[in-house]
Write an enzyme that holds these catalytic residues in place. Structure first.
Site, PDB file in Angstrom:
ATOM      1  CG  HIS A   6       8.393   8.332 -10.808  1.00 28.02           C
ATOM      2  ND1 HIS A   6       9.055   9.128 -11.270  1.00 28.02           N
ATOM      3  CD2 HIS A   6       8.265   8.919  -9.608  1.00 28.02           C
ATOM      4  CE1 HIS A   6       9.751   9.706 -10.332  1.00 28.02           C
ATOM      5  NE2 HIS A   6       9.424   9.741  -9.604  1.00 28.02           N
ATOM      6  CB  CYS A   7      10.341   3.539  -9.693  1.00 26.94           C
ATOM      7  SG  CYS A   7      10.633   2.276  -8.186  1.00 26.94           S
ATOM      8  N   GLY A   8       9.480   5.693  -6.760  1.00 28.77           N
ATOM      9  CA  GLY A   8       9.699   6.437  -5.860  1.00 28.77           C
ATOM     10  C   GLY A   8      10.534   5.983  -5.262  1.00 28.77           C
ATOM     11  CG  ASN A  48      14.219  10.886  -6.770  1.00 34.36           C
ATOM     12  OD1 ASN A  48      13.080  11.190  -6.955  1.00 34.36           O
ATOM     13  ND2 ASN A  48      15.142  11.820  -6.266  1.00 34.36           N
ATOM     14  CE1 TYR A  52       8.770  -2.284  -8.390  1.00 35.56           C
ATOM     15  CE2 TYR A  52       6.139  -2.198  -7.381  1.00 35.56           C
ATOM     16  CZ  TYR A  52       7.501  -3.012  -8.857  1.00 35.56           C
ATOM     17  OH  TYR A  52       7.304  -3.057 -10.150  1.00 35.56           O
TER      18      TYR A  52
END
Length: 311
Positions: A189-191, A194, A311
């Site tokens: 999951h890439c913050g 989102n 990331y």
């Protein structure tokens, strides 16, 4: 000379902090001060902060901080997306403001005013494409397709049901606790996006990393050429050679040239260093994921290596 050294020290400290925060868990930094700084920045400092808040303001304030943490880190939110837009917008603004006055110049033609803008626009489009594309969400309608595409090997992956979605869990999939959905060939999951990175949008994510590395490389080289052009146009080396003596070589004059550049073009140099550091980080991220793609592996399937879900 004091101001110039202050700028250099500031740049070095900033580089160490950024590298430690983003790459401190890489195996190459294991047991080093980079790893210790990373731990302090990501765990230690926050733990001390919570203790301070609890001691000074009480448990209710601590609960409020934890609620903010839950929203920012454990639920989908656009915070890092907004930060990305701010970073790329502000960086381009300062580059345009500080460098465009010297373009066209001795080494750069005027076309770079437009190609730089086009490069940033393409980067933002890749960002939006990765952020809002379906990563490969598994539901009751398509679960049979994904089970067929990713069969169980009964060694690493065996038939089981997702305890949250209550549907069969295809091999190589994972339920993302942040997005609350099962994703096919889940990577992470890439913050910043989102969004989850999975079967359907890994290609866009890779293109995003590669393109932003190229943007940083382009910007770094362009600023170097701008500064080199100013040296030629103002005949700085010739003037310094006459001032310090014709017998001095360029290497002897290099410290004086650097001092002049830091005093006259410190904004451009800071931007150049920033782009170079970010470019090296992006190159590392891209190289890591390129290796995973070539070996048909995902970040989720290599838990013993560095976790790049930051990331």
């Amino acid at each position: 000379m004091g101001v110039e050294w202050l700028l250099v020290c500031h740049g070095l400290v900033t580089a160490v902090v950024v590298v430690s925060f983003l790459c401190g868990r890489w195996p190459i930094f294991e047991g080093t001060f980079i790893q210790r700084i990373h731990y302090f920045l990501t765990f230690g400092a926050y733990d001390y902060f919570l203790r301070f808040v609890g001691a000074v303001f009480g448990p209710k304030c601590t609960d409020a901080v934890l609620s903010v943490e839950y929203y920012c880190c454990d639920r989908p939110n656009p915070l890092l997306q907004i930060i990305y837009i701010v970073i790329i917008g502000v960086t381009y603004y300062f580059i345009a403001k500080s460098c465009f006055a010297y373009i066209p110049g001795y080494y750069l033609s005027g076309i770079h005013r437009y190609t730089s803008f086009l490069a940033v626009v393409v980067g933002i489009l890749l960002f939006l494409l990765t952020s809002f594309s379906d990563p490969g969400t598994i539901n009751t309608e398509n679960v049979a397709h994904y089970i067929s595409a990713y069969p169980y090997d009964n060694i690493i992956y065996s038939e089981k049901e997702c305890s949250t979605c209550k549907i069969p869990k295809p091999a190589r999939s994972k339920h993302c606790s942040i997005c609350d959905r099962c994703v096919a060939r889940f990577d992470h999951h890439c913050g910043w996006m989102n969004n989850c990175i999975g079967e359907k949008n890994t290609r866009y994510f890779m293109a995003f990393l590669l393109w932003h590395f190229l943007i940083c490389l382009y910007g770094t080289v362009a600023i170097v050429l701008v500064l080199a052009g100013r040296l030629r146009e103002l005949r700085v080396v010739d003037i310094l050679t006459v001032y310090y003596g014709i017998e001095n070589s360029f290497l002897d004059l290099a410290p004086n040239v650097v001092q002049w550049l830091l005093g006259s073009y410190n904004t451009q140099i800071l931007l150049m260093v920033f782009l170079a550091i970010v470019g090296m980080l992006l190159a590392g991220f891209f190289g890591y994921h390129a290796k995973l793609c070539l070996t048909n592996t995902t970040t989720n399937e290599v838990p013993s290596t560095c976790n790049l879900q930051m990331y």
